[in-house]
Design a protein around this motif. Structure first.
Motif, PDB file in Angstrom:
ATOM      1  N   ILE A 380     -22.450  -6.651 -32.995  1.00 13.46           N
ATOM      2  CA  ILE A 380     -21.184  -7.371 -33.150  1.00 13.46           C
ATOM      3  C   ILE A 380     -20.753  -7.318 -34.616  1.00 13.46           C
ATOM      4  CG2 ILE A 380     -21.590  -8.950 -31.225  1.00 13.46           C
ATOM      5  CD1 ILE A 380     -22.172 -11.099 -33.467  1.00 13.46           C
ATOM      6  N   TYR A 381     -19.453  -7.359 -34.828  1.00  6.43           N
ATOM      7  CA  TYR A 381     -18.926  -7.428 -36.186  1.00  6.43           C
ATOM      8  C   TYR A 381     -17.634  -8.228 -36.153  1.00  6.43           C
ATOM      9  CZ  TYR A 381     -17.426  -6.335 -40.863  1.00  6.43           C
ATOM     10  OH  TYR A 381     -17.031  -6.462 -42.163  1.00  6.43           O
ATOM     11  N   PRO A 382     -17.488  -9.170 -37.062  1.00  8.93           N
ATOM     12  CA  PRO A 382     -18.438  -9.540 -38.115  1.00  8.93           C
ATOM     13  C   PRO A 382     -19.662 -10.282 -37.564  1.00  8.93           C
ATOM     14  CG  PRO A 382     -16.548 -10.990 -38.160  1.00  8.93           C
ATOM     15  CD  PRO A 382     -16.234  -9.934 -37.154  1.00  8.93           C
ATOM     16  N   LYS A 383     -20.768 -10.230 -38.317  1.00  9.21           N
ATOM     17  CA  LYS A 383     -21.970 -10.929 -37.936  1.00  9.21           C
ATOM     18  C   LYS A 383     -21.766 -12.433 -38.059  1.00  9.21           C
ATOM     19  CE  LYS A 383     -24.568  -7.273 -37.271  1.00  9.21           C
ATOM     20  NZ  LYS A 383     -25.042  -6.924 -35.906  1.00  9.21           N
ATOM     21  N   VAL A 384     -22.585 -13.190 -37.342  1.00  9.06           N
ATOM     22  CA  VAL A 384     -22.531 -14.645 -37.431  1.00  9.06           C
ATOM     23  C   VAL A 384     -23.842 -15.161 -38.011  1.00  9.06           C
ATOM     24  CG1 VAL A 384     -20.897 -14.949 -35.539  1.00  9.06           C
ATOM     25  CG2 VAL A 384     -23.343 -14.866 -35.042  1.00  9.06           C
ATOM     26  N   ASP A 385     -23.777 -16.339 -38.629  1.00  9.39           N
ATOM     27  CA  ASP A 385     -24.976 -16.986 -39.151  1.00  9.39           C
ATOM     28  C   ASP A 385     -24.736 -18.485 -39.176  1.00  9.39           C
ATOM     29  OD1 ASP A 385     -23.656 -17.703 -41.688  1.00  9.39           O
ATOM     30  OD2 ASP A 385     -23.883 -15.589 -42.240  1.00  9.39           O
ATOM     31  N   SER A 386     -25.714 -19.237 -39.683  1.00  7.18           N
ATOM     32  CA  SER A 386     -25.643 -20.704 -39.639  1.00  7.18           C
ATOM     33  C   SER A 386     -25.046 -21.311 -40.892  1.00  7.18           C
ATOM     34  CB  SER A 386     -27.050 -21.275 -39.414  1.00  7.18           C
ATOM     35  OG  SER A 386     -27.858 -21.065 -40.567  1.00  7.18           O
ATOM     36  N   LYS A 387     -24.550 -20.497 -41.821  1.00  4.07           N
ATOM     37  CA  LYS A 387     -23.933 -21.042 -43.026  1.00  4.07           C
ATOM     38  C   LYS A 387     -22.609 -21.735 -42.685  1.00  4.07           C
ATOM     39  CE  LYS A 387     -24.402 -17.018 -45.157  1.00  4.07           C
ATOM     40  NZ  LYS A 387     -24.347 -15.963 -46.195  1.00  4.07           N
ATOM     41  N   TYR A 388     -22.108 -22.535 -43.632  1.00  7.77           N
ATOM     42  CA  TYR A 388     -20.845 -23.217 -43.381  1.00  7.77           C
ATOM     43  C   TYR A 388     -19.724 -22.188 -43.240  1.00  7.77           C
ATOM     44  CZ  TYR A 388     -17.163 -26.651 -43.405  1.00  7.77           C
ATOM     45  OH  TYR A 388     -16.099 -27.415 -43.028  1.00  7.77           O
ATOM     46  N   TYR A 389     -18.853 -22.435 -42.301  1.00 13.14           N
ATOM     47  CA  TYR A 389     -17.788 -21.512 -41.918  1.00 13.14           C
ATOM     48  C   TYR A 389     -16.865 -21.184 -43.097  1.00 13.14           C
ATOM     49  CZ  TYR A 389     -13.656 -19.839 -39.368  1.00 13.14           C
ATOM     50  OH  TYR A 389     -12.596 -19.107 -38.904  1.00 13.14           O
ATOM     51  N   HIS A 390     -16.534 -19.907 -43.213  1.00 13.95           N
ATOM     52  CA  HIS A 390     -15.556 -19.483 -44.223  1.00 13.95           C
ATOM     53  C   HIS A 390     -14.857 -18.213 -43.766  1.00 13.95           C
ATOM     54  CE1 HIS A 390     -13.395 -19.081 -47.826  1.00 13.95           C
ATOM     55  NE2 HIS A 390     -14.188 -18.227 -48.463  1.00 13.95           N
ATOM     56  N   ALA A 391     -13.544 -18.198 -43.956  1.00 11.63           N
ATOM     57  CA  ALA A 391     -12.737 -17.004 -43.704  1.00 11.63           C
ATOM     58  C   ALA A 391     -11.794 -16.831 -44.890  1.00 11.63           C
ATOM     59  CB  ALA A 391     -11.955 -17.140 -42.402  1.00 11.63           C
ATOM     60  N   ASP A 392     -11.454 -15.575 -45.212  1.00 14.10           N
ATOM     61  CA  ASP A 392     -10.576 -15.350 -46.365  1.00 14.10           C
ATOM     62  C   ASP A 392      -9.110 -15.384 -45.948  1.00 14.10           C
ATOM     63  OD1 ASP A 392      -9.942 -12.842 -45.276  1.00 14.10           O
ATOM     64  OD2 ASP A 392     -11.426 -11.788 -46.511  1.00 14.10           O
ATOM     65  N   GLU A 393      -8.253 -15.182 -46.930  1.00 17.25           N
ATOM     66  CA  GLU A 393      -6.815 -15.318 -46.682  1.00 17.25           C
ATOM     67  C   GLU A 393      -6.261 -14.223 -45.785  1.00 17.25           C
ATOM     68  OE1 GLU A 393      -7.381 -13.348 -50.760  1.00 17.25           O
ATOM     69  OE2 GLU A 393      -8.284 -14.949 -49.551  1.00 17.25           O
ATOM     70  N   THR A 394      -7.017 -13.158 -45.558  1.00 16.32           N
ATOM     71  CA  THR A 394      -6.561 -12.096 -44.653  1.00 16.32           C
ATOM     72  C   THR A 394      -6.971 -12.367 -43.210  1.00 16.32           C
ATOM     73  OG1 THR A 394      -8.547 -10.693 -44.845  1.00 16.32           O
ATOM     74  CG2 THR A 394      -6.847 -10.456 -46.552  1.00 16.32           C
ATOM     75  N   GLY A 395      -7.759 -13.431 -42.981  1.00 18.47           N
ATOM     76  CA  GLY A 395      -8.224 -13.729 -41.641  1.00 18.47           C
ATOM     77  C   GLY A 395      -9.530 -13.055 -41.292  1.00 18.47           C
ATOM     78  N   ARG A 396     -10.298 -12.703 -42.313  1.00 18.53           N
ATOM     79  CA  ARG A 396     -11.603 -12.070 -42.094  1.00 18.53           C
ATOM     80  C   ARG A 396     -12.702 -13.124 -42.201  1.00 18.53           C
ATOM     81  NH1 ARG A 396     -14.623  -7.966 -46.316  1.00 18.53           N
ATOM     82  NH2 ARG A 396     -16.556  -7.699 -45.128  1.00 18.53           N
ATOM     83  N   LEU A 397     -13.567 -13.189 -41.206  1.00 20.18           N
ATOM     84  CA  LEU A 397     -14.697 -14.110 -41.252  1.00 20.18           C
ATOM     85  C   LEU A 397     -15.675 -13.649 -42.324  1.00 20.18           C
ATOM     86  CD1 LEU A 397     -16.148 -16.555 -39.848  1.00 20.18           C
ATOM     87  CD2 LEU A 397     -17.386 -14.836 -38.515  1.00 20.18           C
ATOM     88  N   ARG A 398     -15.971 -14.542 -43.268  1.00 22.58           N
ATOM     89  CA  ARG A 398     -16.869 -14.191 -44.362  1.00 22.58           C
ATOM     90  C   ARG A 398     -18.295 -14.679 -44.146  1.00 22.58           C
ATOM     91  NH1 ARG A 398     -14.006 -10.960 -48.062  1.00 22.58           N
ATOM     92  NH2 ARG A 398     -16.100 -10.901 -48.923  1.00 22.58           N
ATOM     93  N   GLN A 399     -18.432 -15.830 -43.497  1.00 27.26           N
ATOM     94  CA  GLN A 399     -19.766 -16.352 -43.201  1.00 27.26           C
ATOM     95  C   GLN A 399     -19.637 -17.419 -42.127  1.00 27.26           C
ATOM     96  OE1 GLN A 399     -20.769 -17.980 -47.143  1.00 27.26           O
ATOM     97  NE2 GLN A 399     -20.535 -20.042 -46.313  1.00 27.26           N
ATOM     98  N   GLY A 400     -20.768 -17.806 -41.569  1.00 30.98           N
ATOM     99  CA  GLY A 400     -20.760 -18.821 -40.523  1.00 30.98           C
ATOM    100  C   GLY A 400     -20.466 -18.216 -39.165  1.00 30.98           C
TER     101      GLY A 400
END
Length: 484
Positions: A380-400
């Protein structure tokens, strides 16, 4: 009845600080695999109770785009308040109020869980208790940045007595289990309680422990007397008799079960200190293979906030909380073993969700979580993890991607993993579907990922929480409504 669910926010589908998505929670996913039809649960308009942080952030994004500019900050609080007012109006005075039956005529739900429930709330919280608390909290006006009053009790009331039938004002979660066991029989009980006997420590960032007084155990007090003490961490000596009472009652009830081939699946209590809401800051220490931090404070603040504010847990605090939880789980496992010995055959099965959460945790495992994800996660992409959720201004999942915006409760993908953990144990316990063992691989991961709006449609304005503490501080104030 193929499946009945007892529990708290995790079992209800509490999401991003609201009781909003029971349709996506692990028990509903399990019911789908079991082909349990019907499996009924309430839906929660206007984002649910007390407040849906995702709905707040979506409203901010709709108005301001991916960032809030200088003069726009003058209108941010009013924008947030508009969302809260809609919820207040609906749940305090509108169709969702305590005086209006749930539409559709449903007398009960197959999922009787409600957020905030401690172990003893499984028998102490009834519609009568809820009505009394709502009356006491009545207010004649809306407060600025206020949420519906008595949100916990409003939720529990509509779960336990959706038609507001006075004849059911004394019924509890255990009461509904007994009703169904005797009426049509309960084949599979999902039982997951205990997290709220410790969770508020990371919400409040302080410890107020029960006294471990054998003469006055918390569960032996009246509900409102117990609640008045404000305890947020049960001493293991207080937790053990409370959970033992729960197990004794469940055993007694299931002994009268119309369904002869019944099973109970019991979840262990997760280490609440791994929740990304409690951000570890400062130097780290490895203890028994796990990483701990010098301080824990609210996400997204840094070490200076922990030093200069009252909002912090120390390393010693975090260790103490975890050690209490480990003792809770020792108690649960011991009671399950004893219950099976009395039954003469395996009836109760441990689902070790403490281990699952621990293995998923990113920081606790020094960025090398050993959890074995289902094969569907491999590419799967983007990968998921247990960090606090964050997405950038382009709508790309960065973490969480596994935990919602409240930093504690799983999103749809996280609930899929909870269902996966339950289903593996249910398979090994011999639960059948159409004559074959239940199959954890039957989970529809494509649908689960698509249903998780934080993953499938990332919030572009999240950068403001990371870059401007004003918004983070405002949203943190809403945590006080978690259990009013």
């Amino acid at each position: 009845m193929k499946i009945f669910t007892m529990g708290d926010s995790l079992a209800q589908g509490f999401r991003s600080l609201s009781s909003a998505r029971t349709d996506q929670c692990y028990s509903t996913l399990i019911a789908q695999v079991l082909q349990a039809d019907p499996y009924r649960y309430p839906l929660w308009p206007h984002g649910g109770l007390p407040v849906d942080l995702e709905r707040v952030m979506r409203r901010l994004e709709a108005r301001y785009g991916s960032n809030i500019r200088a003069f726009e900050w003058l209108t941010v609080l009013q924008t947030i308040n508009d969302v809260l007012d809609e919820s207040e109006t609906f749940y305090e005075r509108g169709e969702g109020s305590e005086n209006t039956p749930y539409p559709g005529g449903d007398r009960f739900w197959h999922n009787a869980a409600f957020w905030g429930a401690t172990v003893a709330d499984a028998w102490q919280v009834t519609p009568a208790v809820c009505k009394q608390a709502i009356r006491a909290a009545k207010s004649s006006r809306d407060e600025f940045l206020g949420v519906p009053n008595a949100s916990y009790y409003r939720t529990a009331l509509k779960v336990l007595n959706p038609q507001l039938d006075p004849a059911l004002d004394g019924i509890s979660q255990l009461g509904w289990l007994e009703h169904h066991a005797r009426a049509e029989g309960v084949e599979n009980l999902l039982l997951w309680l205990g997290a709220n006997n410790a969770l508020a420590t990371v919400i409040q960032l302080r410890i107020q422990q029960t006294p471990n007084d054998p003469r006055n155990r918390p569960h032996q007090l009246g509900y409102f007397e117990r609640a008045s003490f404000g305890w947020n961490l049960w001493h293991p000596g207080d937790f053990a008799p409370e959970y033992e009472h729960l197990m004794n009652e469940v055993t007694r009830i299931m002994a009268t079960n119309k369904a002869q081939d019944w099973r109970v699946f019991v979840g262990t209590v997760p280490e609440v200190t791994i929740a990304p809401l409690a951000k570890g800051v400062g130097e780290t220490t490895e203890i028994d293979g796990s990483i701990y931090y010098k301080y824990y404070t609210y996400f997204p603040f840094e070490a200076d906030f922990a030093h200069t504010s009252k909002y912090q847990l120390s390393l010693q605090d975090a260790l103490h909380i975890d050690q209490c939880i480990h003792r809770y789980n020792d108690t649960i496992k011991s009671l399950v073993k004893a219950a099976n010995a009395r039954a003469g055959k395996p009836r109760f099965f441990i689902v070790d969700l403490c281990k699952a959460f621990h293995d998923i945790a990113w920081k606790r495992n020094d960025a090398q979580p050993p959890y074995q994800y289902p094969s569907d996660f491999e590419f799967i992409y983007p990968k998921v993890d247990s960090k606090y959720y964050h997405a950038d201004e382009t709508g790309r999942l960065r973490q969480g991607g596994l935990i919602g915006l409240d930093g504690v409760h799983p999103g749809a993908i996280g609930h899929g993993l909870l269902a996966w953990e339950f289903l593996k144990v249910m398979r090994d316990a011999g639960v059948n579907v159409d004559g074959a063992k239940i199959n954890p691989e039957a989970l529809d991961w494509s649908a689960i990922f698509a249903s998780d709006s934080l993953y499938s449609s990332p919030i572009r304005i999240m950068r403001e929480i990371y870059q401007n503490t004003r918004l983070a501080e405002t949203l943190l104030k809403l945590l006080g409504a978690w259990k009013d």
